[in-house]
Design an enzyme around this catalytic site. Structure first.
Site, PDB file in Angstrom:
ATOM      1  N   HIS A  49       0.843  -1.187   0.000  1.00  0.00           N
ATOM      2  CA  HIS A  49       0.000   0.000   0.000  1.00  0.00           C
ATOM      3  C   HIS A  49       0.882   1.244   0.000  1.00  0.00           C
ATOM      4  O   HIS A  49       2.093   1.160   0.234  1.00  0.00           O
ATOM      5  CB  HIS A  49      -0.927   0.003   1.222  1.00  0.00           C
TER       6      HIS A  49
HETATM    7  C1  T46 Z   1       2.726   0.666   7.004  1.00  0.00           C
HETATM    8  C2  T46 Z   1       3.497  -0.584   7.237  1.00  0.00           C
HETATM    9  C3  T46 Z   1       4.975  -0.327   7.441  1.00  0.00           C
HETATM   10  C4  T46 Z   1      -4.679  -0.892  13.385  1.00  0.00           C
HETATM   11  O1  T46 Z   1      -5.770  -1.182  13.920  1.00  0.00           O
HETATM   12  N1  T46 Z   1      -4.003   0.200  13.816  1.00  0.00           N
HETATM   13  C5  T46 Z   1      -2.804   0.557  13.284  1.00  0.00           C
HETATM   14  O2  T46 Z   1      -2.213   1.574  13.718  1.00  0.00           O
HETATM   15  C6  T46 Z   1      -2.253  -0.237  12.224  1.00  0.00           C
HETATM   16  C7  T46 Z   1      -0.931   0.145  11.601  1.00  0.00           C
HETATM   17  C8  T46 Z   1      -2.964  -1.336  11.817  1.00  0.00           C
HETATM   18  N2  T46 Z   1      -4.150  -1.657  12.383  1.00  0.00           N
HETATM   19  C9  T46 Z   1      -4.856  -2.865  11.941  1.00  0.00           C
HETATM   20  C10 T46 Z   1      -5.363  -2.827  10.515  1.00  0.00           C
HETATM   21  C11 T46 Z   1      -5.271  -4.279  10.097  1.00  0.00           C
HETATM   22  O3  T46 Z   1      -6.457  -4.955  10.480  1.00  0.00           O
HETATM   23  O4  T46 Z   1      -3.931  -3.954  12.018  1.00  0.00           O
HETATM   24  C12 T46 Z   1      -4.124  -4.846  10.929  1.00  0.00           C
HETATM   25  C13 T46 Z   1      -2.836  -5.044  10.131  1.00  0.00           C
HETATM   26  O5  T46 Z   1      -2.535  -3.807   9.439  1.00  0.00           O
HETATM   27  P1  T46 Z   1      -1.951  -3.785   7.965  1.00  0.00           P
HETATM   28  O6  T46 Z   1      -2.467  -4.930   7.193  1.00  0.00           O
HETATM   29  O7  T46 Z   1      -2.143  -2.411   7.394  1.00  0.00           O
HETATM   30  O8  T46 Z   1      -0.379  -4.040   8.276  1.00  0.00           O
HETATM   31  P2  T46 Z   1       0.868  -3.943   7.293  1.00  0.00           P
HETATM   32  O9  T46 Z   1       1.990  -4.633   7.980  1.00  0.00           O
HETATM   33  O10 T46 Z   1       0.535  -4.397   5.928  1.00  0.00           O
HETATM   34  O11 T46 Z   1       1.204  -2.358   7.200  1.00  0.00           O
HETATM   35  C14 T46 Z   1       1.608  -1.645   8.347  1.00  0.00           C
HETATM   36  C15 T46 Z   1       0.880  -0.293   8.427  1.00  0.00           C
HETATM   37  O12 T46 Z   1      -0.533  -0.508   8.343  1.00  0.00           O
HETATM   38  C16 T46 Z   1       1.281   0.667   7.338  1.00  0.00           C
HETATM   39  O13 T46 Z   1       0.842   1.973   7.663  1.00  0.00           O
HETATM   40  O14 T46 Z   1       3.237   1.611   6.412  1.00  0.00           O
HETATM   41  O15 T46 Z   1       3.011  -1.402   8.318  1.00  0.00           O
END
Ligand code: T46
Length: 132
Positions: A49
């Site tokens: 993303h």
């Molecule tokens: C990024 C990279 C480096 C939350 O509820 N609160 C939060 O602050 C975050 C970051 C995530 N979430 C929830 C949303 C999803 O259900 O945690 C779950 C996993 O998040 P996501 O799939 O977005 O995780 P990554 O590892 O793909 O990405 C994350 C960050 O979301 C993003 O901002 O830059 O790490």
């Protein structure tokens, strides 16, 4: 470079090491959120993303992982292996994370609260934003 490496000062003594991250000193934005990613399963890739407004510093406080950064024109890979280095990412950058070591704890310091509306999770939509 699409991401900037920030070298943090280690406050070391005979007991070990300590790093402090402070808004306006070694973090170039107001800190509103900290999250960390750990226990990533072997071979898993995350991210895929871009963010519209968010600024972040990612630190492998333990272990290592690789970021693939993409501005729509060029790509670069940055491997974080050291708790005294942070990867600062701002602007419209597509990011993917891979090669997590089993022990990796990836801590991320962010300029905004969590907001799903700030994410661009479709690569074609990202390219459209880049070319606007
Ligand atoms: C990024 C990279 C480096 C939350 O509820 N609160 C939060 O602050 C975050 C970051 C995530 N979430 C929830 C949303 C999803 O259900 O945690 C779950 C996993 O998040 P996501 O799939 O977005 O995780 P990554 O590892 O793909 O990405 C994350 C960050 O979301 C993003 O901002 O830059 O790490």
């Amino acid at each position: 470079m699409l991401g900037k490496i920030i070298d943090f000062k280690i406050n070391g003594d005979d007991r070990g090491s300590l790093i402090a991250i402070e808004e306006g000193y070694n973090a170039p934005f107001e800190i509103k959120r900290v999250y960390y990613i750990f226990d990533t399963k072997l071979g898993v890739e995350r991210g895929f993303h871009a963010h519209k407004n968010l600024k972040q510093i990612a630190i492998a406080v333990k272990g290592s992982c690789t970021f693939v950064l993409d501005d729509g024109n060029k790509k670069e890979e940055v491997t974080l292996t050291n708790p005294n280095q942070g990867l600062y990412i701002e602007g419209l950058i597509w990011r993917e994370m891979k090669n997590f070591s089993k022990d990796c704890v990836l801590m991320v310091i962010a300029s905004e609260h969590y907001d799903e509306n700030d994410y661009i999770r479709d690569y074609n939509e990202f390219l459209k934003e880049v070319n606007k």
